[in-house]
Write a protein that holds these residues in place. Structure first.
Motif, PDB file in Angstrom:
ATOM      1  N   TYR A  42      39.459  55.379  41.180  1.00 23.70           N
ATOM      2  CA  TYR A  42      39.190  53.903  40.680  1.00 23.70           C
ATOM      3  C   TYR A  42      37.829  53.655  41.671  1.00 23.70           C
ATOM      4  CZ  TYR A  42      40.468  49.590  40.334  1.00 23.70           C
ATOM      5  OH  TYR A  42      40.303  47.716  40.426  1.00 23.70           O
ATOM      6  N   ASP A  43      37.162  53.154  40.015  1.00 25.94           N
ATOM      7  CA  ASP A  43      35.861  52.329  40.911  1.00 25.94           C
ATOM      8  C   ASP A  43      35.982  50.934  40.675  1.00 25.94           C
ATOM      9  OD1 ASP A  43      34.459  55.145  41.051  1.00 25.94           O
ATOM     10  OD2 ASP A  43      33.323  55.228  39.453  1.00 25.94           O
ATOM     11  N   ASP A  44      36.031  50.666  39.743  1.00 28.97           N
ATOM     12  CA  ASP A  44      36.219  48.915  39.486  1.00 28.97           C
ATOM     13  C   ASP A  44      37.037  48.542  38.554  1.00 28.97           C
ATOM     14  OD1 ASP A  44      34.488  49.201  37.536  1.00 28.97           O
ATOM     15  OD2 ASP A  44      32.930  47.884  37.820  1.00 28.97           O
ATOM     16  N   PHE A  45      37.379  46.963  38.157  1.00 23.03           N
ATOM     17  CA  PHE A  45      38.418  46.829  37.559  1.00 23.03           C
ATOM     18  C   PHE A  45      37.756  47.122  35.865  1.00 23.03           C
ATOM     19  CE2 PHE A  45      40.452  43.121  35.287  1.00 23.03           C
ATOM     20  CZ  PHE A  45      41.532  43.075  35.189  1.00 23.03           C
ATOM     21  N   ILE A  46      36.676  46.637  35.833  1.00 22.62           N
ATOM     22  CA  ILE A  46      36.068  46.772  34.632  1.00 22.62           C
ATOM     23  C   ILE A  46      35.909  47.827  33.941  1.00 22.62           C
ATOM     24  CG2 ILE A  46      33.743  46.228  33.136  1.00 22.62           C
ATOM     25  CD1 ILE A  46      35.143  43.624  34.575  1.00 22.62           C
ATOM     26  N   ASP A  47      35.914  49.171  34.489  1.00 22.19           N
ATOM     27  CA  ASP A  47      36.257  50.193  33.708  1.00 22.19           C
ATOM     28  C   ASP A  47      37.535  51.000  33.064  1.00 22.19           C
ATOM     29  OD1 ASP A  47      33.472  51.447  34.236  1.00 22.19           O
ATOM     30  OD2 ASP A  47      34.185  52.223  36.390  1.00 22.19           O
ATOM     31  N   LEU A  48      38.697  50.273  34.205  1.00 26.14           N
ATOM     32  CA  LEU A  48      39.734  50.449  34.216  1.00 26.14           C
ATOM     33  C   LEU A  48      40.149  50.003  32.688  1.00 26.14           C
ATOM     34  CD1 LEU A  48      43.007  50.839  34.814  1.00 26.14           C
ATOM     35  CD2 LEU A  48      42.988  48.660  35.929  1.00 26.14           C
TER      36      LEU A  48
ATOM     37  N   LYS B 178      50.028  45.282  43.123  1.00 25.04           N
ATOM     38  CA  LYS B 178      50.434  43.456  42.654  1.00 25.04           C
ATOM     39  C   LYS B 178      48.554  43.834  42.657  1.00 25.04           C
ATOM     40  CE  LYS B 178      54.195  42.828  46.124  1.00 25.04           C
ATOM     41  NZ  LYS B 178      54.871  42.158  46.917  1.00 25.04           N
ATOM     42  N   GLU B 179      48.081  43.630  43.580  1.00 26.30           N
ATOM     43  CA  GLU B 179      46.344  43.483  42.588  1.00 26.30           C
ATOM     44  C   GLU B 179      45.983  43.852  41.535  1.00 26.30           C
ATOM     45  OE1 GLU B 179      41.832  45.967  44.123  1.00 26.30           O
ATOM     46  OE2 GLU B 179      43.676  46.234  45.822  1.00 26.30           O
ATOM     47  N   LEU B 180      46.312  44.720  41.122  1.00 19.48           N
ATOM     48  CA  LEU B 180      45.582  44.919  39.657  1.00 19.48           C
ATOM     49  C   LEU B 180      46.473  44.438  38.996  1.00 19.48           C
ATOM     50  CD1 LEU B 180      45.658  48.797  38.998  1.00 19.48           C
ATOM     51  CD2 LEU B 180      43.543  47.718  38.675  1.00 19.48           C
ATOM     52  N   TYR B 181      48.423  44.581  39.041  1.00 20.81           N
ATOM     53  CA  TYR B 181      48.691  42.720  38.008  1.00 20.81           C
ATOM     54  C   TYR B 181      47.940  42.023  38.712  1.00 20.81           C
ATOM     55  CZ  TYR B 181      52.947  40.152  37.190  1.00 20.81           C
ATOM     56  OH  TYR B 181      53.016  38.966  36.935  1.00 20.81           O
ATOM     57  N   ARG B 182      47.534  41.412  39.660  1.00 20.30           N
ATOM     58  CA  ARG B 182      46.888  39.840  39.481  1.00 20.30           C
ATOM     59  C   ARG B 182      45.819  39.543  38.493  1.00 20.30           C
ATOM     60  NH1 ARG B 182      47.174  40.384  45.280  1.00 20.30           N
ATOM     61  NH2 ARG B 182      49.208  40.238  45.726  1.00 20.30           N
ATOM     62  N   GLU B 183      44.894  40.925  38.455  1.00 18.26           N
ATOM     63  CA  GLU B 183      43.651  41.133  38.448  1.00 18.26           C
ATOM     64  C   GLU B 183      44.265  40.886  36.751  1.00 18.26           C
ATOM     65  OE1 GLU B 183      41.179  43.921  39.267  1.00 18.26           O
ATOM     66  OE2 GLU B 183      40.784  42.960  41.612  1.00 18.26           O
ATOM     67  N   LEU B 184      44.659  41.839  36.326  1.00 13.65           N
ATOM     68  CA  LEU B 184      44.984  42.391  34.368  1.00 13.65           C
ATOM     69  C   LEU B 184      45.747  40.631  33.838  1.00 13.65           C
ATOM     70  CD1 LEU B 184      46.796  45.754  34.489  1.00 13.65           C
ATOM     71  CD2 LEU B 184      44.750  44.634  33.705  1.00 13.65           C
ATOM     72  N   MET B 185      46.387  40.032  34.541  1.00 16.07           N
ATOM     73  CA  MET B 185      47.288  38.408  34.318  1.00 16.07           C
ATOM     74  C   MET B 185      45.782  37.471  34.203  1.00 16.07           C
ATOM     75  SD  MET B 185      50.689  38.263  33.768  1.00 16.07           S
ATOM     76  CE  MET B 185      50.926  37.085  34.073  1.00 16.07           C
ATOM     77  N   SER B 186      45.012  37.506  35.541  1.00 13.47           N
ATOM     78  CA  SER B 186      44.042  36.999  34.760  1.00 13.47           C
ATOM     79  C   SER B 186      42.624  36.981  33.878  1.00 13.47           C
ATOM     80  CB  SER B 186      43.293  37.029  36.077  1.00 13.47           C
ATOM     81  OG  SER B 186      42.476  37.690  36.757  1.00 13.47           O
ATOM     82  N   ALA B 187      42.774  38.419  33.522  1.00 11.39           N
ATOM     83  CA  ALA B 187      41.670  38.575  32.524  1.00 11.39           C
ATOM     84  C   ALA B 187      43.299  38.676  30.728  1.00 11.39           C
ATOM     85  CB  ALA B 187      41.784  40.947  32.506  1.00 11.39           C
ATOM     86  N   GLN B 188      44.286  38.547  30.828  1.00 14.45           N
ATOM     87  CA  GLN B 188      45.193  38.059  30.060  1.00 14.45           C
ATOM     88  C   GLN B 188      45.809  39.309  29.310  1.00 14.45           C
ATOM     89  OE1 GLN B 188      43.434  35.226  27.837  1.00 14.45           O
ATOM     90  NE2 GLN B 188      43.954  33.931  29.307  1.00 14.45           N
ATOM     91  N   PHE B 189      45.731  40.303  29.798  1.00 10.17           N
ATOM     92  CA  PHE B 189      46.044  41.876  29.535  1.00 10.17           C
ATOM     93  C   PHE B 189      47.967  41.765  29.827  1.00 10.17           C
ATOM     94  CE2 PHE B 189      46.728  46.078  28.962  1.00 10.17           C
ATOM     95  CZ  PHE B 189      46.347  46.136  27.886  1.00 10.17           C
TER      96      PHE B 189
END
Length: 141
Positions: free
Chosen positions: A40-46, A63-74
């Motif tokens: 896992y490098d960064d969120f954009i690649d994911l 939880k970290e990915l959940y927050r980031e994905l929610m903010s990206a409206q995924f």
């Protein structure tokens, strides 16, 4: 419809994405169509990976990915435990360690000896040579 299960698992102190991709047919039966394990490098690649694999919904235990994905409206669902993702890393542990060269130890630089120590060593070696060449007679007192 495609959905995926996602976890981040540490393998030898390197975070790895463990992604299981499922596809649901017209009868509602879900089958695994892909298993992805990579560092896992960064969120954009994911996000790019999720779009490339056309994932409609994601379930994660991070939880970290959940927050980031929610903010990206995924479309994401948080679950305390996601089945199969950690087992995927455990099952493929040896292959991943070899493939991503995780077993190579950090190369330690050779220690640098200070100049004053080299000077002292040089002088002591000369003294040793002088003592070896001279025949010292021992007194039999």
């Amino acid at each position: 419809m495609r959905f995926a299960l996602l976890s981040i698992v540490n393998l030898r102190e390197v975070p790895f994405i463990s992604l299981l991709i499922y596809e649901t047919d017209e009868h509602g039966i879900s089958t695994v169509i892909g298993e992805i394990s990579k560092p896992y490098d960064d969120f954009i690649d994911l996000l790019d990976d999720l779009n490339v694999y056309e994932i409609n919904e994601l379930q994660t235990d991070s939880k970290e990915l959940y927050r980031e994905l929610m903010s990206a409206q995924f479309p994401v669902i948080y679950r305390r435990e996601v089945e199969g993702t950690r087992e995927q890393i455990t099952r493929n542990k040896e292959m991943l360690v070899e493939l991503f060269e995780l077993d190579k130890q950090d190369e330690q630089p050779t220690p640098v000896i200070p100049i004053w120590r080299l000077w002292c060593i040089n002088k002591l070696e000369k003294i040793i040579q002088i003592l070896k060449t001279k025949e010292l007679k021992l007194d039999d007192n």
